[in-house]
Motif scaffolding. Sequence first.
Motif, short mmCIF file in Angstrom:
data_model
loop_
_atom_site.label_atom_id
_atom_site.label_comp_id
_atom_site.label_asym_id
_atom_site.label_seq_id
_atom_site.Cartn_x
_atom_site.Cartn_y
_atom_site.Cartn_z
N ASP A 1 0.85 -1.19 0.00
CA ASP A 1 0.00 0.00 0.00
C ASP A 1 0.89 1.24 0.00
O ASP A 1 1.81 1.36 0.82
N ASP B 1 1.87 4.76 0.97
CA ASP B 1 1.52 5.55 2.15
C ASP B 1 1.04 6.95 1.75
O ASP B 1 1.61 7.59 0.85
N ARG C 1 -2.84 -4.92 -9.39
CA ARG C 1 -3.34 -3.71 -8.76
C ARG C 1 -4.76 -4.01 -8.31
O ARG C 1 -5.65 -4.28 -9.13
N GLU D 1 -4.52 2.65 -4.36
CA GLU D 1 -3.09 2.54 -4.15
C GLU D 1 -2.70 1.16 -3.59
O GLU D 1 -1.60 0.98 -3.06
N GLU D 2 -3.59 0.18 -3.72
CA GLU D 2 -3.35 -1.16 -3.17
C GLU D 2 -2.85 -2.11 -4.26
O GLU D 2 -3.47 -2.22 -5.33
N VAL E 1 6.13 2.99 1.11
CA VAL E 1 5.10 1.96 1.08
C VAL E 1 5.12 1.17 2.37
O VAL E 1 6.16 1.04 3.04
N ASP F 1 -3.30 -9.14 4.69
CA ASP F 1 -4.00 -7.87 4.97
C ASP F 1 -3.82 -7.45 6.42
O ASP F 1 -3.65 -6.26 6.73
N LEU G 1 -0.39 -6.06 6.78
CA LEU G 1 -0.35 -4.72 6.20
C LEU G 1 -0.97 -3.71 7.15
O LEU G 1 -0.45 -2.60 7.32
N TYR G 2 -2.08 -4.10 7.77
CA TYR G 2 -2.74 -3.22 8.73
C TYR G 2 -1.79 -2.87 9.87
O TYR G 2 -1.69 -1.70 10.30
N LYS H 1 0.84 -0.35 8.63
CA LYS H 1 0.34 1.01 8.45
C LYS H 1 0.05 1.68 9.79
O LYS H 1 0.21 2.89 9.93
N ARG I 1 3.94 3.14 9.35
CA ARG I 1 4.10 3.08 7.90
C ARG I 1 5.57 2.95 7.51
O ARG I 1 6.44 2.90 8.34
#
Length: 455
Positions: free
Chosen positions: A331, A333, A370, A374-375, A416, A437, A440-441, A444, A448
């Motif tokens: 992702d 940022d 994609r 932006e993911e 990213v 996911d 990734l969470y 972020k 980030r």
Amino acid sequence: MPRLSMEQLSVEWAALNQKFPAQVRQFVLEFCCEHSLDLAQHFYSEMLQDPAASLFLSHDQVHSRLQGSMQRWIAGLFAASDDEALQRLIAEQKKIGEVHARIDVPVHLVLRGARCLKDRFVELLDQAGTQAEGQRLAAARLLSDTIDLAMEIMSHAYSVSHDRNSRTEEAYRLFAMTQNIASEKERQRAALLDWENQLMFDQAVGLQAAQLPRIHASEFGLWFRHKGIHAFEGTAEATTIMEIMEQVDDTLLPLFDEQPEQKVQRLRELRDRVKVIRFSLDHLFEQNNALEAGRDVLTRLLNRKFLSVVLTKQVSYARDKGTPFAVLAVDIDHFKTINDSHGHEAGDRVLQQFATLLINSSRAGDYLFRLGGEEFLMLLVDTGADGARRAAEKLRQNVAREVFRLPQEQSLNVTVSIGVAGFDGHPDYQQLMRRADEALYQAKHSGRNRVVVAQ
């Protein structure tokens, strides 16, 4: 089963319940709650004896999670007390059917599991011996009929989902073979022309109508009937082409024998129909059809359309060959800030340059998607979690060093966040996606510009 709405299924399920007295329904509910562990354990002990079932049920996470889920499912079949609860129950059966289709569980295994549960329920009833024979019979019938209805709903959802997955897989196979859409378009135009020329020649040398080449059996006809129709499914042009092909083979060609004096007129009609096929085919390739829709318009990476097919194939390959793979959920940022501060054209430039960087950071066998906005997602083949972590960290550093060029000679740096998940043997690819996911969470929400590996 017919495509019944949620309301119709609720009515059917409620009607089934009404066939039995309230005390019987309450007894079955309490009996299933009391013996849910026994029933679930019996289900797994029986199913694991089947080599085909063990492929899906032997994984530790599947066993630990689904045993608890099975206990809840058994009791839940009889716990719905109103229409809203029934609709939730029906939705659950549909979801289970869709999951079975996604991981390709054979239907006969599901039906065998249902049979094992019904048999064990009757055994437990007989062992308990607390109910009169008539009451035991009513309880057994209620459980059997309810499980059968649940199986019908699951099977229907399975069939719909499996058919959809099969069409997507076929479209992907065509897409994978035709990365250059323009060349595929010309190939099929040439195949159509070859059939037309062969027909004209055979007719000119005096062959009978029965000997004339049918468009269905031509190279073009075979391609369109077995591949093109799925890739272009739902379009008016695809329907038109199929209808014309049937008209040519079933109606027009036989007339060459029946009305020889109108041969020239028949040839003109034939030529007109071929022109319509060619025009429709050109339009299919030019519009945003199923082939081209496999790629994101802006970045030219794959989009979500073929994500399920690619992941399903990779899971199957990894389980069969024992090879690792991993996914990177990526992702950009603060991408919204880029759009807000520099405009959407600048945002598009960043996405395009980032996609190029992803391509340069991947190998020939890897997949790049994609997912939207932006993911992005990278699927790294033949790579374990540790190798994927190193690849993710290298990507993160490369992005941080990259100078992104914007309109009007502006530039900026971006970062990213990346969530990494290695395949752990679970047959459902969505479990892998959830882990990526979640990682990734964490990336972020812990600052980030970092890589987090799912545990």
